[in-house]
Write a protein that holds these residues in place. Structure first.
Motif, short mmCIF file in Angstrom:
data_model
loop_
_atom_site.label_atom_id
_atom_site.label_comp_id
_atom_site.label_asym_id
_atom_site.label_seq_id
_atom_site.Cartn_x
_atom_site.Cartn_y
_atom_site.Cartn_z
N MET A 1 0.58 -1.19 -0.73
CA MET A 1 -0.11 -0.13 -0.13
C MET A 1 0.62 1.64 0.40
SD MET A 1 -3.15 1.07 0.62
CE MET A 1 -4.11 2.52 1.74
N GLU A 2 0.71 2.14 -0.43
CA GLU A 2 1.55 3.41 -0.95
C GLU A 2 1.12 4.15 0.31
OE1 GLU A 2 1.75 5.56 -4.03
OE2 GLU A 2 1.01 3.81 -5.66
N ASN A 3 2.05 5.31 0.57
CA ASN A 3 1.79 6.52 1.93
C ASN A 3 1.74 5.45 2.65
OD1 ASN A 3 3.06 8.27 0.10
ND2 ASN A 3 0.47 8.65 -0.90
N CYS A 4 1.43 3.97 3.07
CA CYS A 4 1.13 3.57 4.06
C CYS A 4 2.83 3.91 5.17
CB CYS A 4 0.90 2.54 4.42
SG CYS A 4 0.81 1.17 5.83
N HIS B 1 -0.90 -5.63 4.36
CA HIS B 1 -1.61 -4.57 4.27
C HIS B 1 -3.58 -4.06 4.60
CE1 HIS B 1 -2.36 0.45 4.63
NE2 HIS B 1 -3.80 -0.60 4.58
N PHE B 2 -3.87 -4.67 6.11
CA PHE B 2 -5.32 -4.66 5.96
C PHE B 2 -5.17 -3.81 7.00
CE2 PHE B 2 -5.89 -7.69 9.33
CZ PHE B 2 -4.79 -8.57 8.86
N LYS B 3 -6.47 -2.81 7.04
CA LYS B 3 -6.74 -1.70 8.31
C LYS B 3 -7.28 -2.35 9.56
CE LYS B 3 -8.84 2.70 9.61
NZ LYS B 3 -10.10 3.82 9.06
N ALA C 1 -12.35 -6.41 10.69
CA ALA C 1 -13.75 -6.74 9.52
C ALA C 1 -13.12 -7.06 8.22
CB ALA C 1 -14.62 -5.20 9.74
N GLU C 2 -11.79 -6.36 7.74
CA GLU C 2 -11.86 -6.74 6.21
C GLU C 2 -10.92 -7.73 5.98
OE1 GLU C 2 -8.97 -3.69 5.56
OE2 GLU C 2 -10.20 -2.12 5.34
N MET C 3 -10.25 -8.60 7.26
CA MET C 3 -9.50 -9.85 7.40
C MET C 3 -10.17 -11.02 6.52
SD MET C 3 -7.75 -10.84 10.95
CE MET C 3 -8.98 -10.97 12.00
N THR C 4 -9.73 -11.24 5.40
CA THR C 4 -9.63 -12.66 5.28
C THR C 4 -9.52 -14.10 5.98
OG1 THR C 4 -7.13 -13.33 4.20
CG2 THR C 4 -9.24 -12.17 2.73
N THR D 1 -4.54 5.73 14.67
CA THR D 1 -3.76 6.80 13.53
C THR D 1 -3.16 5.83 12.56
OG1 THR D 1 -2.43 6.99 15.18
CG2 THR D 1 -3.15 8.57 15.67
N VAL D 2 -2.80 5.36 12.73
CA VAL D 2 -2.72 4.17 12.03
C VAL D 2 -3.01 3.10 10.78
CG1 VAL D 2 0.07 3.11 10.55
CG2 VAL D 2 -0.02 4.73 12.36
N PRO D 3 -2.99 2.80 9.56
CA PRO D 3 -4.23 2.55 9.47
C PRO D 3 -3.58 1.22 8.62
CG PRO D 3 -3.84 4.41 7.16
CD PRO D 3 -3.01 4.34 8.97
N HIS D 4 -3.34 0.74 8.71
CA HIS D 4 -2.47 -0.64 8.90
C HIS D 4 -2.66 -1.24 10.08
CE1 HIS D 4 1.39 -2.87 6.83
NE2 HIS D 4 1.06 -4.00 7.99
N LEU D 5 -3.40 -2.98 9.76
CA LEU D 5 -3.44 -3.10 11.91
C LEU D 5 -2.53 -3.61 12.49
CD1 LEU D 5 -5.96 -5.07 12.80
CD2 LEU D 5 -4.29 -7.01 12.53
N HIS D 6 -2.11 -2.78 13.20
CA HIS D 6 -1.23 -3.80 14.31
C HIS D 6 -1.66 -3.88 15.44
CE1 HIS D 6 -2.13 0.83 13.47
NE2 HIS D 6 -1.52 0.54 15.37
#
Ligand code: AMP
Ligand code: ZN
Length: 113
Positions: free
Chosen positions: A1-4, A46-48, A51-54, A94-99
């Motif tokens: 993902m760009e800009n992440c 990358h996923f935020k 709920a988006e997880m496969t 604040t960071v849209p990448h799951l952590h």
């Protein structure tokens, strides 16, 4: 993902000390620690949101959660620890990448606000 930011840490485009890395994720130190020890477990994909997880992502996350306690020495987990996953605005993500935040090294209050 760009800009992440976290994708750039994963790829190595931005340099950071990785305290652990395997095929699923990296662990880095949080730049603004909220406890004596504060690490971030960052999946390489990358996923935020949860709920988006496969199905595959959820298996990856399961492996990550299983690996964290095996790193007790590196992460200083011996006296207990807290895992936090902020999801969305109300939680202050604040960071849209799951952590997964890994907090340890002190007695912690329980105050969700
Ligand atoms: P969250 O607010 O749950 O999205 O968590 C993002 C976390 O990333 C915060 O605890 C920040 O302190 C941390 N953070 C932001 N920039 C950096 C950075 N350059 N290196 C390490 N941690 C960072
Ligand atoms: Zn990302």
């Amino acid at each position: 993902m760009e800009n992440c930011l976290f994708c750039k840490f994963v790829s190595g485009e931005f340099k950071t000390e990785k305290v652990f890395e395997n095929e699923d994720f990296i662990i880095i130190k949080d730049i603004a620690p909220k406890a004596k020890n504060h690490f971030l477990a960052i999946p390489k994909k990358h996923f935020k949101l949860l709920a988006e997880m496969t199905q595959e992502d959820s298996q990856t996350l399961g492996r990550i959660l299983k690996t964290i306690p095996t790193l007790s020495d590196v992460l200083h987990l011996e006296n207990g620890y807290r895992l936090v996953v902020n999801q969305g605005d109300d939680a202050g993500q604040t960071v849209p990448h799951l952590h997964v935040h890994i907090l340890s090294g002190q007695k912690m209050e329980w105050n969700p606000a």
